[in-house]
Design an enzyme around this catalytic site. Sequence first.
Site, PDB file in Angstrom:
ATOM      1  N   GLU A 133       0.836  -1.216   0.000  1.00  8.91           N
ATOM      2  CA  GLU A 133       0.000   0.000   0.000  1.00  8.91           C
ATOM      3  C   GLU A 133       0.864   1.257   0.000  1.00  8.91           C
ATOM      4  OE1 GLU A 133      -2.149  -1.500   3.437  1.00  8.91           O
ATOM      5  OE2 GLU A 133      -4.014  -1.381   2.304  1.00  8.91           O
ATOM      6  N   GLU A 174      -3.319  -9.676   4.037  1.00  9.91           N
ATOM      7  CA  GLU A 174      -4.079  -9.418   5.272  1.00  9.91           C
ATOM      8  C   GLU A 174      -5.163 -10.461   5.531  1.00  9.91           C
ATOM      9  OE1 GLU A 174      -3.312  -7.153   2.968  1.00  9.91           O
ATOM     10  OE2 GLU A 174      -2.715  -5.259   3.891  1.00  9.91           O
TER      11      GLU A 174
HETATM   12  N1  CO8 Z   1       5.045  -7.299  11.415  1.00  7.33           N
HETATM   13  C1  CO8 Z   1       5.884  -7.586  12.441  1.00  7.33           C
HETATM   14  N2  CO8 Z   1       6.996  -8.332  12.297  1.00  7.33           N
HETATM   15  C2  CO8 Z   1       7.247  -8.843  11.087  1.00  7.33           C
HETATM   16  C3  CO8 Z   1       6.423  -8.601   9.986  1.00  7.33           C
HETATM   17  C4  CO8 Z   1       5.274  -7.783  10.188  1.00  7.33           C
HETATM   18  N3  CO8 Z   1       4.434  -7.457   9.178  1.00  7.33           N
HETATM   19  N4  CO8 Z   1       6.934  -9.234   8.908  1.00  7.33           N
HETATM   20  C5  CO8 Z   1       8.054  -9.860   9.334  1.00  7.33           C
HETATM   21  N5  CO8 Z   1       8.255  -9.613  10.639  1.00  7.33           N
HETATM   22  C6  CO8 Z   1       9.344 -10.093  11.483  1.00  7.33           C
HETATM   23  C7  CO8 Z   1       9.161 -11.548  11.825  1.00  7.33           C
HETATM   24  O1  CO8 Z   1       8.272 -11.688  12.915  1.00  7.33           O
HETATM   25  C8  CO8 Z   1      10.574 -11.940  12.149  1.00  7.33           C
HETATM   26  O2  CO8 Z   1      10.892 -11.484  13.441  1.00  7.33           O
HETATM   27  P1  CO8 Z   1      11.484 -12.512  14.555  1.00  7.33           P
HETATM   28  O3  CO8 Z   1      12.806 -12.917  13.980  1.00  7.33           O
HETATM   29  O4  CO8 Z   1      11.588 -11.661  15.775  1.00  7.33           O
HETATM   30  O5  CO8 Z   1      10.523 -13.624  14.638  1.00  7.33           O
HETATM   31  C9  CO8 Z   1      11.396 -11.132  11.174  1.00  7.33           C
HETATM   32  O6  CO8 Z   1      10.560 -10.056  10.757  1.00  7.33           O
HETATM   33  C10 CO8 Z   1      11.814 -11.909   9.948  1.00  7.33           C
HETATM   34  O7  CO8 Z   1      10.638 -12.456   9.378  1.00  7.33           O
HETATM   35  P2  CO8 Z   1      10.506 -14.009   8.995  1.00  7.33           P
HETATM   36  O8  CO8 Z   1      11.336 -14.839   9.895  1.00  7.33           O
HETATM   37  O9  CO8 Z   1       9.049 -14.327   8.917  1.00  7.33           O
HETATM   38  O10 CO8 Z   1      11.173 -13.976   7.532  1.00  7.33           O
HETATM   39  P3  CO8 Z   1      10.892 -14.981   6.327  1.00  7.33           P
HETATM   40  O11 CO8 Z   1      11.914 -14.637   5.281  1.00  7.33           O
HETATM   41  O12 CO8 Z   1      10.774 -16.376   6.794  1.00  7.33           O
HETATM   42  O13 CO8 Z   1       9.414 -14.565   5.765  1.00  7.33           O
HETATM   43  C11 CO8 Z   1       7.721 -12.997   5.075  1.00  7.33           C
HETATM   44  C12 CO8 Z   1       9.241 -13.312   5.187  1.00  7.33           C
HETATM   45  C13 CO8 Z   1       7.070 -13.952   4.071  1.00  7.33           C
HETATM   46  C14 CO8 Z   1       7.602 -11.567   4.561  1.00  7.33           C
HETATM   47  C15 CO8 Z   1       7.052 -13.146   6.445  1.00  7.33           C
HETATM   48  O14 CO8 Z   1       7.819 -12.419   7.414  1.00  7.33           O
HETATM   49  C16 CO8 Z   1       5.638 -12.649   6.505  1.00  7.33           C
HETATM   50  O15 CO8 Z   1       4.726 -13.316   6.032  1.00  7.33           O
HETATM   51  N6  CO8 Z   1       5.432 -11.434   7.107  1.00  7.33           N
HETATM   52  C17 CO8 Z   1       4.128 -10.889   7.321  1.00  7.33           C
HETATM   53  C18 CO8 Z   1       3.558 -10.342   6.033  1.00  7.33           C
HETATM   54  C19 CO8 Z   1       2.163  -9.812   6.276  1.00  7.33           C
HETATM   55  O16 CO8 Z   1       1.242 -10.523   6.618  1.00  7.33           O
HETATM   56  N7  CO8 Z   1       1.982  -8.483   6.054  1.00  7.33           N
HETATM   57  C20 CO8 Z   1       0.723  -7.838   6.222  1.00  7.33           C
HETATM   58  C21 CO8 Z   1       0.645  -7.221   7.577  1.00  7.33           C
HETATM   59  S1  CO8 Z   1      -0.955  -6.566   7.936  1.00  7.33           S
HETATM   60  C22 CO8 Z   1      -0.953  -5.072   7.159  1.00  7.33           C
HETATM   61  O17 CO8 Z   1       0.005  -4.644   6.571  1.00  7.33           O
HETATM   62  C23 CO8 Z   1      -2.236  -4.321   7.256  1.00  7.33           C
HETATM   63  C24 CO8 Z   1      -2.109  -2.978   6.626  1.00  7.33           C
HETATM   64  C25 CO8 Z   1      -3.340  -2.196   6.961  1.00  7.33           C
HETATM   65  C26 CO8 Z   1      -3.027  -0.786   7.254  1.00  7.33           C
HETATM   66  C27 CO8 Z   1      -1.950  -0.686   8.237  1.00  7.33           C
HETATM   67  C28 CO8 Z   1      -2.117   0.413   9.193  1.00  7.33           C
HETATM   68  C29 CO8 Z   1      -0.952   0.531  10.185  1.00  7.33           C
END
Ligand code: CO8
Length: 257
Positions: free
Chosen positions: A111, A131
Amino acid sequence: MAYETIEIETHGRVGLIRLNRPQALNALNARLIAELDNALGGFDRDADIGCIVLTGSEKAFAAGADIKEMRDKSFVDAFLDDFIGRWDAVARARKPIVAAVGGFALGGGCELAMMCDIVLAADTAQFGQPEIKLGVIPGAGGTQRLTRAVGKAKAMDLVLTGRMMGAEEAERAGLVARVVPAAELVVEALKTAAAIAALSLPAVLIAKEAVNRAFETTLAEGIRQERRLFYALFATEDQKEGMSAFVEKRKAAFANR
Ligand code: CO8
């Protein structure tokens, strides 16, 4: 403001903002959004800046809003605080913003890229609105800007399944202006931004405004407005300079007036 989650640099008339929370794949928490708002506002008001580049790391532009920060919010917390309202800084900026997207641009990260004016993608970029997998929906314009960018068929596919879309597919779909090799992403974005920053700033701001009207109004009204804006530019010194330079076969030197 001392920045903890972003880095800023200037390259001539280009302001560069780099999201920098590597431990969380640049997840967009309240601190990062406040810093981004502050840095963007600074560049937007700075007369020496003509264009802005927004980028992340090689691994992630931004992996979305910070899920750990959002998890325990109640409806009333979210509604009263209206935390997404603070994200509008990017969409509000008057100067053009080039998003240089490498790695993950998911949820709020996708976004954020879509709030920018030109999206350049590294060949490693992955876009998505996951999401739905978290039990929510996009909340910072994803259902609206993505649909306008790629059409209903693909927007529904992405928003309802939460799947990721690679850079090539994103370019074919119209979300991305250009795909470049990952190693050249920031250099290419800076080049594009420098070329824009060398043009007449009033013309650039008006061009951005005119294109954005296409998303908000009817064709007839958009065309009427475009024509008024076009005529208005004849009141600038830069129009005289630009056209004189063409006729005199020299490079234009815009005064941004
Ligand atoms: N929020 C918080 N922490 C995150 C996020 C996130 N969105 N994405 C990754 N991290 C953190 C992980 O928790 C991890 O931390 P830790 O080592 O402490 O556990 C670290 O980053 C590395 O991540 P991964 O180990 O998961 O890394 P991978 O390479 O295995 O995977 C991915 C990468 C595929 C990107 C995976 O991290 C993932 O799926 N992340 C979440 C993606 C997601 O669902 N995004 C949507 C979030 S909701 C949103 O954006 C709503 C927007 C609406 C408006 C927002 C208003 C504020």
